[in-house]
Design a protein around this motif. Structure first.
Motif, mmCIF file in Angstrom:
data_model
loop_
_atom_site.group_PDB
_atom_site.id
_atom_site.type_symbol
_atom_site.label_atom_id
_atom_site.label_comp_id
_atom_site.label_asym_id
_atom_site.label_seq_id
_atom_site.Cartn_x
_atom_site.Cartn_y
_atom_site.Cartn_z
ATOM 1 N N ASP A 212 0.824 -1.202 0.000
ATOM 2 C CA ASP A 212 0.000 0.000 0.000
ATOM 3 C C ASP A 212 0.864 1.261 0.000
ATOM 4 O O ASP A 212 0.454 2.302 -0.515
ATOM 5 C CB ASP A 212 -0.933 0.028 1.213
ATOM 6 N N VAL A 213 2.055 1.158 0.560
ATOM 7 C CA VAL A 213 2.963 2.307 0.626
ATOM 8 C C VAL A 213 3.955 2.309 -0.531
ATOM 9 O O VAL A 213 4.248 3.355 -1.108
ATOM 10 C CB VAL A 213 3.739 2.309 1.961
ATOM 11 N N TYR A 214 4.443 1.116 -0.902
ATOM 12 C CA TYR A 214 5.553 1.042 -1.850
ATOM 13 C C TYR A 214 5.210 0.315 -3.155
ATOM 14 O O TYR A 214 6.089 0.132 -4.000
ATOM 15 C CB TYR A 214 6.739 0.319 -1.197
ATOM 16 N N GLY A 225 -0.865 4.298 -1.223
ATOM 17 C CA GLY A 225 -0.866 5.343 -0.208
ATOM 18 C C GLY A 225 -2.215 5.583 0.433
ATOM 19 O O GLY A 225 -2.371 6.499 1.243
ATOM 20 N N ILE A 228 -2.054 5.689 4.182
ATOM 21 C CA ILE A 228 -1.446 6.926 4.687
ATOM 22 C C ILE A 228 -2.457 8.063 4.639
ATOM 23 O O ILE A 228 -2.605 8.826 5.604
ATOM 24 C CB ILE A 228 -0.186 7.293 3.868
ATOM 25 N N VAL A 267 1.366 11.512 1.119
ATOM 26 C CA VAL A 267 1.903 10.172 0.900
ATOM 27 C C VAL A 267 3.422 10.224 0.764
ATOM 28 O O VAL A 267 4.156 9.437 1.384
ATOM 29 C CB VAL A 267 1.273 9.511 -0.350
ATOM 30 N N ARG A 271 5.882 8.586 3.495
ATOM 31 C CA ARG A 271 6.761 7.545 2.958
ATOM 32 C C ARG A 271 8.227 7.896 3.229
ATOM 33 O O ARG A 271 9.041 7.034 3.570
ATOM 34 C CB ARG A 271 6.529 7.364 1.460
ATOM 35 N N TYR A 274 8.995 7.031 6.736
ATOM 36 C CA TYR A 274 9.182 5.584 6.850
ATOM 37 C C TYR A 274 10.580 5.181 6.366
ATOM 38 O O TYR A 274 11.248 4.338 6.982
ATOM 39 C CB TYR A 274 8.126 4.834 6.018
ATOM 40 N N ARG A 280 10.169 0.040 6.336
ATOM 41 C CA ARG A 280 9.954 -1.017 5.337
ATOM 42 C C ARG A 280 10.774 -2.257 5.684
ATOM 43 O O ARG A 280 10.281 -3.386 5.594
ATOM 44 C CB ARG A 280 10.324 -0.508 3.944
#
Length: 323
Positions: A212-214, A225, A228, A267, A271, A274, A280
């Motif tokens: 969902d993030v990457y 994203g 987020i 986002v 990110r 993170y 991650r």
């Protein structure tokens, strides 16, 4: 016994399912949702599990279909609660029809799941239904915890893992356990299969959090994203809040507090935080931990290695997935 054979048998079964005819408004949403496809992980796992113990894996097709119908029932109702506009890239049932229709059609899907479970042989039916009932209740418990977390400021890693165990993993565990029950495996072996599915499920959901993030937006099939943007308390966010200090923590809390913001900017900013905190890598280490437990449990099953090959390959695909 190949994955291709299992998938073909399942798709033929899904195409034959009638669900009901009248009133059209009740049954058409079910046909619509089931026609959207999906990964079919759960019924596939039931067939693979059954085939570990018997060559007559076809007798698990209808009960495996029950697991998928139940899963889609939960999605239909979850989408209403989440006010989600899309499911698998298409309008959700409540968006295409309305909330009341989606609630009622979902109710019928649950009934249909029980109808399909009745195809488990009589000698194993009581055990299968008892485990199905417990699983169904736990999925609802997980959904309630997930909703509770929306209004809580502090959610621990342990609480989050328990929530995804209930909401996602128990059904994967049951899918494998059901195959063992149908295949005539011992209670101890069925428990191992269940634990195997639990660990696959935990790794699978945490992988979803990472994607969902990457993830690649084209491959992922939904907005990257999204978690987020909505401040969803995922493993990633919980770990970030726990480990961030000083200016980094202030920046993260700033983005979480904003009511009006540019989604892409938020986002990218979160990110970046993170990345700075190594979130991650933490998540991927946790994912590998669960999948390694799953492989250890698979190795412990006293079944010929050739019979385990399809399930092993399937688990490897889940580890490396990009969608």
């Amino acid at each position: 016994m190949t994955t291709k054979q299992f998938i073909q048998a399942l798709e033929e079964e899904f195409q034959q399912q009638q669900y009901g005819q009248s009133p059209v408004e009740l049954y058409e949403p079910i046909r619509y949702l089931m026609s959207l496809g999906g990964k079919r992980l759960r019924p596939l796992m039931t067939l693979m599990s059954t085939a570990l113990f018997t060559d007559e894996w076809q007798k698990a097709i209808k009960p495996a279909t029950a697991v998928e119908v139940f899963h889609n029932f939960t999605l239909m109702h979850d989408d209403i609660m989440d006010k989600a506009p899309l499911r698998r890239g298409k309008p959700t049932v409540h968006a295409k029809w309305n909330d009341n229709t989606a609630i009622l059609s979902g109710d019928v899907m649950l009934v249909q799941a029980y109808e399909l479970m009745l195809f488990v042989e009589d000698k194993n039916l009581k055990k299968a239904l008892k485990r199905f009932n417990r699983t169904a209740a736990e999925v609802c418990e997980g959904q309630q915890f997930d909703m509770n977390f929306e209004t809580r400021e502090n959610v621990t890693e342990e609480e989050y893992i328990e929530m995804i165990r209930l909401k996602t993993s128990v059904l994967l565990g049951f899918a494998l356990e059901l195959g063992g029950i149908i295949g005539g495996a011992s209670d101890k072996t069925c428990q191992t299969l269940y634990d195997l599915g639990i660990n696959i499920g935990l790794g699978f959901q945490l992988k979803d959090d990472v994607l969902d993030v990457y993830g690649d937006p084209v491959k992922f099939g939904k907005q990257v994203g999204g978690d987020i943007i909505s401040n969803k308390k995922t493993y990633m966010l919980i770990e970030a809040l726990s480990s961030a200090t000083g200016e980094t923590k202030a920046q993260l809390e700033h983005w979480l507090s904003l009511k009006d913001f540019d989604p892409a900017e938020k986002v990218n900013a979160v990110r970046g935080i993170y990345d700075q905190l190594g979130i991650r890598q933490l998540a991927e280490a946790k994912i590998n931990e669960y999948f390694e437990k799953a492989f250890d449990l698979l190795d412990s099953l006293k079944v010929e290695a050739e019979r385990k090959a399809e399930l092993r390959a399937f688990a490897n695909i889940l580890i490396d997935r990009e969608v």
